[in-house]
Enzyme design. Structure first.
Site, PDB file in Angstrom:
ATOM      1  N   LYS A  73      -5.869  24.116  22.053  1.00  0.00           N
ATOM      2  CA  LYS A  73      -5.887  24.788  23.365  1.00  0.00           C
ATOM      3  C   LYS A  73      -4.850  24.200  24.327  1.00  0.00           C
ATOM      4  O   LYS A  73      -5.175  23.736  25.425  1.00  0.00           O
ATOM      5  CB  LYS A  73      -7.282  24.700  23.989  1.00  0.00           C
ATOM      6  CG  LYS A  73      -8.394  25.324  23.153  1.00  0.00           C
ATOM      7  CD  LYS A  73      -9.730  25.210  23.871  1.00  0.00           C
ATOM      8  CE  LYS A  73     -10.871  25.799  23.069  1.00  0.00           C
ATOM      9  NZ  LYS A  73     -11.230  24.940  21.888  1.00  0.00           N
ATOM     10  N   PHE A  74      -3.591  24.251  23.938  1.00  0.00           N
ATOM     11  CA  PHE A  74      -2.535  23.681  24.772  1.00  0.00           C
ATOM     12  C   PHE A  74      -2.502  24.357  26.146  1.00  0.00           C
ATOM     13  O   PHE A  74      -2.580  25.578  26.269  1.00  0.00           O
ATOM     14  CB  PHE A  74      -1.174  23.837  24.096  1.00  0.00           C
ATOM     15  CG  PHE A  74      -1.059  23.102  22.789  1.00  0.00           C
ATOM     16  CD1 PHE A  74      -1.357  21.749  22.698  1.00  0.00           C
ATOM     17  CD2 PHE A  74      -0.652  23.764  21.639  1.00  0.00           C
ATOM     18  CE1 PHE A  74      -1.250  21.069  21.497  1.00  0.00           C
ATOM     19  CE2 PHE A  74      -0.537  23.093  20.433  1.00  0.00           C
ATOM     20  CZ  PHE A  74      -0.839  21.745  20.357  1.00  0.00           C
ATOM     21  N   THR A 131     -16.782  30.276  25.464  1.00  0.00           N
ATOM     22  CA  THR A 131     -18.067  30.937  25.234  1.00  0.00           C
ATOM     23  C   THR A 131     -19.232  30.226  25.909  1.00  0.00           C
ATOM     24  O   THR A 131     -20.309  30.800  26.063  1.00  0.00           O
ATOM     25  CB  THR A 131     -18.361  31.067  23.733  1.00  0.00           C
ATOM     26  OG1 THR A 131     -18.318  29.774  23.123  1.00  0.00           O
ATOM     27  CG2 THR A 131     -17.363  31.986  23.066  1.00  0.00           C
ATOM     28  N   ARG A 192     -23.357  32.945  14.764  1.00  0.00           N
ATOM     29  CA  ARG A 192     -24.478  32.278  14.109  1.00  0.00           C
ATOM     30  C   ARG A 192     -25.193  33.259  13.187  1.00  0.00           C
ATOM     31  O   ARG A 192     -25.642  34.316  13.645  1.00  0.00           O
ATOM     32  CB  ARG A 192     -25.495  31.773  15.150  1.00  0.00           C
ATOM     33  CG  ARG A 192     -24.966  30.704  16.094  1.00  0.00           C
ATOM     34  CD  ARG A 192     -24.965  29.347  15.403  1.00  0.00           C
ATOM     35  NE  ARG A 192     -24.739  28.270  16.346  1.00  0.00           N
ATOM     36  CZ  ARG A 192     -23.541  27.847  16.746  1.00  0.00           C
ATOM     37  NH1 ARG A 192     -22.468  28.448  16.304  1.00  0.00           N
ATOM     38  NH2 ARG A 192     -23.428  26.837  17.585  1.00  0.00           N
TER      39      ARG A 192
END
Length: 245
Positions: A73-74, A131, A192
């Site tokens: 996540k630069f 999220t 999930r």
């Protein structure tokens, strides 16, 4: 199962499943990886593992045949982000990401840094809204939009900058496919299988629901990594997805 390190030798998988590796111990991680088949999934390496074990750990996973999503996540000034993305491409990863909130100049610089790599360039994805974030979390940051509206605004900016897609929640996927088209890739954590604990993800779906929503790549962690039989768990997930397709 050990293959050579060249990208051409990596196992090809059509599975949309990306398994999130979250281990504190390198040997434990490799022990898990040796139980699964690179034809059944790709692997995600995040900040903690990359900081602990470095690029060599990524190479060891590649040598076992796995494509790697380097989830760092630069988010930096354009020049620094561009060099970081190019370094990831040099490492031969399959996918790398940046924060869309870094802005248009940063994302454009990152995309341009991959031009010299041609067809060997990794997919370049932008993170929209994590999220775990809810409306109250965004409000704390001065953002008055809902998570869905803010994610869509960032996704539109990402597409304008020419990136390959975004990380988003499964709930946003249906609209994003409608708005941004089929070629714009959607990568979704918080997936999930039925009956799994939600963990620290707030906006979750099952793999089957995610596929129906238009998700291209679904990130699944503990339901696989903590399974008694991870290889069978992966095969069951993939079989269920094939039935749902």
């Amino acid at each position: 199962m050990t293959l050579t390190a060249s990208s051409s030798s990596r196992a090809v998988t059509n599975s949309p499943v990306v398994v999130a590796l979250d281990y504190h111990n390198r040997d434990d991680a490799l022990s898990f990886v040796d139980k699964i088949d690179p034809r059944d999934c790709r692997l995600k390496v995040g900040k903690e593992m990359f900081t602990l074990f470095g690029p060599q750990f990524v190479r060891e996973l590649q040598q076992r045949g796995f494509d790697i999503f380097l989830d760092l996540k630069f988010h930096d000034i354009p020049n620094t982000a561009a060099h970081a993305v190019a370094a990831a491409a040099d490492l031969g990863v399959w996918m790398v990401n940046v924060h869309a909130s870094g802005g248009a100049r940063m994302m454009t610089a990152a995309r341009e840094a991959l031009v010299p790599f041609g067809k060997d360039a990794p997919l370049l994805i932008a993170v929209t809204v994590l999220t775990s974030m809810e409306a109250s979390d965004l409000a704390d940051l001065g953002v008055t939009l809902s998570p869905a509206d803010y994610a869509e605004r960032l996704a539109a900016l990402t597409q304008k900058c020419g990136l390959d897609g975004v990380v988003c929640s499964a709930q946003e996927a249906v609209r994003f496919k409608q708005v941004f088209g089929q070629e714009f890739k959607l990568v979704t954590p918080g997936i999930r299988p039925q009956g799994s604990d939600a963990g620290d993800q707030r906006r979750i779906m099952t793999p089957e629901q995610a596929l129906a929503a238009g998700v291209d790549y679904m990130v699944i962690g503990r339901p696989v990594t903590q399974s008694v039989d991870p290889a069978q768990t992966l095969k069951a997930i993939n079989a269920s997805l094939q039935r749902s397709a």
